[in-house]
Design a protein around this motif. Structure first.
Motif, PDB file in Angstrom:
ATOM      1  N   GLU A   1      64.885   8.185  34.996  1.00  0.00           N
ATOM      2  CA  GLU A   1      65.823   9.302  35.121  1.00  0.00           C
ATOM      3  C   GLU A   1      66.090   9.626  36.587  1.00  0.00           C
ATOM      4  OE1 GLU A   1      63.947  12.434  32.935  1.00  0.00           O
ATOM      5  OE2 GLU A   1      64.682  11.709  30.998  1.00  0.00           O
ATOM      6  N   GLU A   2      65.025   9.651  37.390  1.00  0.00           N
ATOM      7  CA  GLU A   2      65.185   9.948  38.809  1.00  0.00           C
ATOM      8  C   GLU A   2      65.928   8.828  39.535  1.00  0.00           C
ATOM      9  OE1 GLU A   2      61.441  11.020  40.526  1.00  0.00           O
ATOM     10  OE2 GLU A   2      61.404  12.939  39.484  1.00  0.00           O
ATOM     11  N   ARG A   3      65.783   7.620  39.080  1.00  0.00           N
ATOM     12  CA  ARG A   3      66.503   6.501  39.692  1.00  0.00           C
ATOM     13  C   ARG A   3      67.999   6.625  39.419  1.00  0.00           C
ATOM     14  NH1 ARG A   3      65.245   1.730  42.392  1.00  0.00           N
ATOM     15  NH2 ARG A   3      66.467  -0.078  41.769  1.00  0.00           N
ATOM     16  N   ILE A   4      68.344   7.089  38.224  1.00  0.00           N
ATOM     17  CA  ILE A   4      69.757   7.289  37.878  1.00  0.00           C
ATOM     18  C   ILE A   4      70.369   8.369  38.761  1.00  0.00           C
ATOM     19  CG2 ILE A   4      71.291   8.257  36.121  1.00  0.00           C
ATOM     20  CD1 ILE A   4      69.703   6.746  34.027  1.00  0.00           C
ATOM     21  N   ALA A   5      69.685   9.501  38.834  1.00  0.00           N
ATOM     22  CA  ALA A   5      70.200  10.627  39.622  1.00  0.00           C
ATOM     23  C   ALA A   5      69.034  11.534  39.980  1.00  0.00           C
ATOM     24  CB  ALA A   5      71.246  11.398  38.834  1.00  0.00           C
ATOM     25  N   HIS A   6      68.564  11.405  41.192  1.00  0.00           N
ATOM     26  CA  HIS A   6      67.428  12.218  41.632  1.00  0.00           C
ATOM     27  C   HIS A   6      67.855  13.676  41.706  1.00  0.00           C
ATOM     28  CE1 HIS A   6      63.872  13.487  43.811  1.00  0.00           C
ATOM     29  NE2 HIS A   6      63.352  12.317  43.466  1.00  0.00           N
TER      30      HIS A   6
ATOM     31  N   ASP B   1      67.199  15.950  43.727  1.00  0.00           N
ATOM     32  CA  ASP B   1      67.551  16.438  45.064  1.00  0.00           C
ATOM     33  C   ASP B   1      68.872  15.845  45.581  1.00  0.00           C
ATOM     34  OD1 ASP B   1      66.946  13.842  45.846  1.00  0.00           O
ATOM     35  OD2 ASP B   1      65.218  14.397  47.063  1.00  0.00           O
ATOM     36  N   GLY B   2      69.551  15.043  44.748  1.00  0.00           N
ATOM     37  CA  GLY B   2      70.833  14.468  45.146  1.00  0.00           C
ATOM     38  C   GLY B   2      70.724  13.246  46.037  1.00  0.00           C
ATOM     39  N   SER B   3      69.506  12.733  46.214  1.00  0.00           N
ATOM     40  CA  SER B   3      69.319  11.603  47.126  1.00  0.00           C
ATOM     41  C   SER B   3      69.704  10.256  46.515  1.00  0.00           C
ATOM     42  CB  SER B   3      67.875  11.550  47.612  1.00  0.00           C
ATOM     43  OG  SER B   3      66.994  11.333  46.525  1.00  0.00           O
ATOM     44  N   SER B   4      70.015  10.227  45.221  1.00  0.00           N
ATOM     45  CA  SER B   4      70.474   8.984  44.623  1.00  0.00           C
ATOM     46  C   SER B   4      71.432   9.258  43.474  1.00  0.00           C
ATOM     47  CB  SER B   4      69.290   8.138  44.125  1.00  0.00           C
ATOM     48  OG  SER B   4      68.656   8.764  43.039  1.00  0.00           O
ATOM     49  N   VAL B   5      72.353   8.319  43.279  1.00  0.00           N
ATOM     50  CA  VAL B   5      73.276   8.332  42.152  1.00  0.00           C
ATOM     51  C   VAL B   5      73.379   6.896  41.656  1.00  0.00           C
ATOM     52  CG1 VAL B   5      74.624  10.317  42.953  1.00  0.00           C
ATOM     53  CG2 VAL B   5      75.335   8.018  43.585  1.00  0.00           C
ATOM     54  N   THR B   6      73.693   6.748  40.386  1.00  0.00           N
ATOM     55  CA  THR B   6      73.855   5.414  39.822  1.00  0.00           C
ATOM     56  C   THR B   6      75.109   5.391  38.964  1.00  0.00           C
ATOM     57  OG1 THR B   6      71.471   5.075  39.817  1.00  0.00           O
ATOM     58  CG2 THR B   6      72.763   3.595  38.448  1.00  0.00           C
ATOM     59  N   PHE B   7      75.869   4.330  39.100  1.00  0.00           N
ATOM     60  CA  PHE B   7      77.092   4.161  38.327  1.00  0.00           C
ATOM     61  C   PHE B   7      76.875   3.092  37.269  1.00  0.00           C
ATOM     62  CE2 PHE B   7      78.363   6.058  42.254  1.00  0.00           C
ATOM     63  CZ  PHE B   7      79.298   6.985  41.857  1.00  0.00           C
ATOM     64  N   GLY B   8      77.572   3.248  36.161  1.00  0.00           N
ATOM     65  CA  GLY B   8      77.503   2.275  35.090  1.00  0.00           C
ATOM     66  C   GLY B   8      78.873   1.730  34.771  1.00  0.00           C
ATOM     67  N   ALA B   9      78.922   0.445  34.472  1.00  0.00           N
ATOM     68  CA  ALA B   9      80.143  -0.201  33.996  1.00  0.00           C
ATOM     69  C   ALA B   9      79.977  -0.345  32.485  1.00  0.00           C
ATOM     70  CB  ALA B   9      80.316  -1.572  34.641  1.00  0.00           C
ATOM     71  N   PHE B  10      80.947   0.178  31.742  1.00  0.00           N
ATOM     72  CA  PHE B  10      80.881   0.150  30.289  1.00  0.00           C
ATOM     73  C   PHE B  10      81.984  -0.737  29.738  1.00  0.00           C
ATOM     74  CE2 PHE B  10      78.633   3.879  31.550  1.00  0.00           C
ATOM     75  CZ  PHE B  10      77.629   4.040  30.601  1.00  0.00           C
ATOM     76  N   VAL B  11      81.632  -1.546  28.757  1.00  0.00           N
ATOM     77  CA  VAL B  11      82.583  -2.374  28.030  1.00  0.00           C
ATOM     78  C   VAL B  11      82.428  -1.992  26.568  1.00  0.00           C
ATOM     79  CG1 VAL B  11      83.269  -4.712  27.396  1.00  0.00           C
ATOM     80  CG2 VAL B  11      82.414  -4.252  29.709  1.00  0.00           C
ATOM     81  N   ASP B  12      83.507  -1.495  25.978  1.00  0.00           N
ATOM     82  CA  ASP B  12      83.447  -0.992  24.597  1.00  0.00           C
ATOM     83  C   ASP B  12      82.296  -0.006  24.427  1.00  0.00           C
ATOM     84  OD1 ASP B  12      85.661  -2.569  23.844  1.00  0.00           O
ATOM     85  OD2 ASP B  12      84.349  -4.284  23.460  1.00  0.00           O
ATOM     86  N   ASP B  13      82.136   0.878  25.391  1.00  0.00           N
ATOM     87  CA  ASP B  13      81.120   1.938  25.396  1.00  0.00           C
ATOM     88  C   ASP B  13      79.673   1.432  25.447  1.00  0.00           C
ATOM     89  OD1 ASP B  13      83.000   4.021  25.422  1.00  0.00           O
ATOM     90  OD2 ASP B  13      83.258   3.845  23.250  1.00  0.00           O
TER      91      ASP B  13
END
Length: 192
Positions: free
Chosen positions: A68-73, A75-87
């Motif tokens: 969870e922290e790797r996705i979005a810490h 403290d705002g120090s990390s963000v993660t984007f996902g590419a979705f194909v057919d959800d």
């Protein structure tokens, strides 16, 4: 060059949809995405073991809180984007921001992976574009960095196509279970 967010910089960290087919979209991941994110990254560590510094064995036992922290810490120090194909989550790219005074100008791209079945259609470029657009929304951030395993020609070509430039190769940076060594290529690009 990687795609830029057509809606402007205010929305860059909230998500974009700049991939060609309508069944694909890019968005910022949330804690609700932790299970598919963990599954995809463990697939990456297992299938592309030589492409990552971390290993499946190191990451598999980590608790969901770590993911969870790797996705979005918080403290705002990390963000993660996902590419979705057919959800379905088909690719990811994370961005870590520095918080120390002398390194606040830097953002580091991490955890870049697109599942093999979805390669070659622009998801990698779209993910990197989303991450760089997000980095540009932070006034202090002026440069993006990344590291990749030496010999990963496909990743090198993708990063170069997105404007990154190799500036150094760290020799003997990684050692595998057979005591073979691999270098790590360090790349960067100026964002403004």
């Amino acid at each position: 060059m990687c795609p830029r967010n057509a809606r402007g910089p205010d929305h860059a960290c909230d998500g974009i949809d700049n991939t060609p087919p309508s069944t694909m979209h890019i968005r910022r991941l949330t804690k609700a995405d932790v299970a598919p994110y963990r599954e995809l990254m463990l697939e990456a560590y297992a299938a592309a073991d030589g492409s990552f510094i971390s290993t499946f064995t190191e990451r598999a036992p980590l608790p969901l809180r770590w993911w969870e922290e790797r996705i979005a810490h918080e403290d705002g120090s990390s963000v993660t984007f996902g590419a979705f194909v057919d959800d379905v989550l088909a690719g990811t790219a994370g961005l870590k921001f520095e918080d120390r005074t002398r390194t606040r100008h830097k953002a580091t791209l991490f955890g870049m992976y697109v599942a093999p079945a979805h390669r070659g259609v622009g998801l990698g470029k779209a993910l990197i574009g989303a991450a760089l657009d997000c980095a540009r929304t932070r006034e202090a951030v002026t440069a993006a960095y990344l590291a990749l395993t030496e010999g990963n020609a496909a990743a090198l070509a993708l990063y170069e196509a997105c404007g990154f430039i190799a500036y150094a190769t760290e020799p003997m940076a990684l050692r595998d279970d057979a005591n073979a060594y691999r270098g790590v290529v360090h790349m960067w690009q100026r964002l403004r």
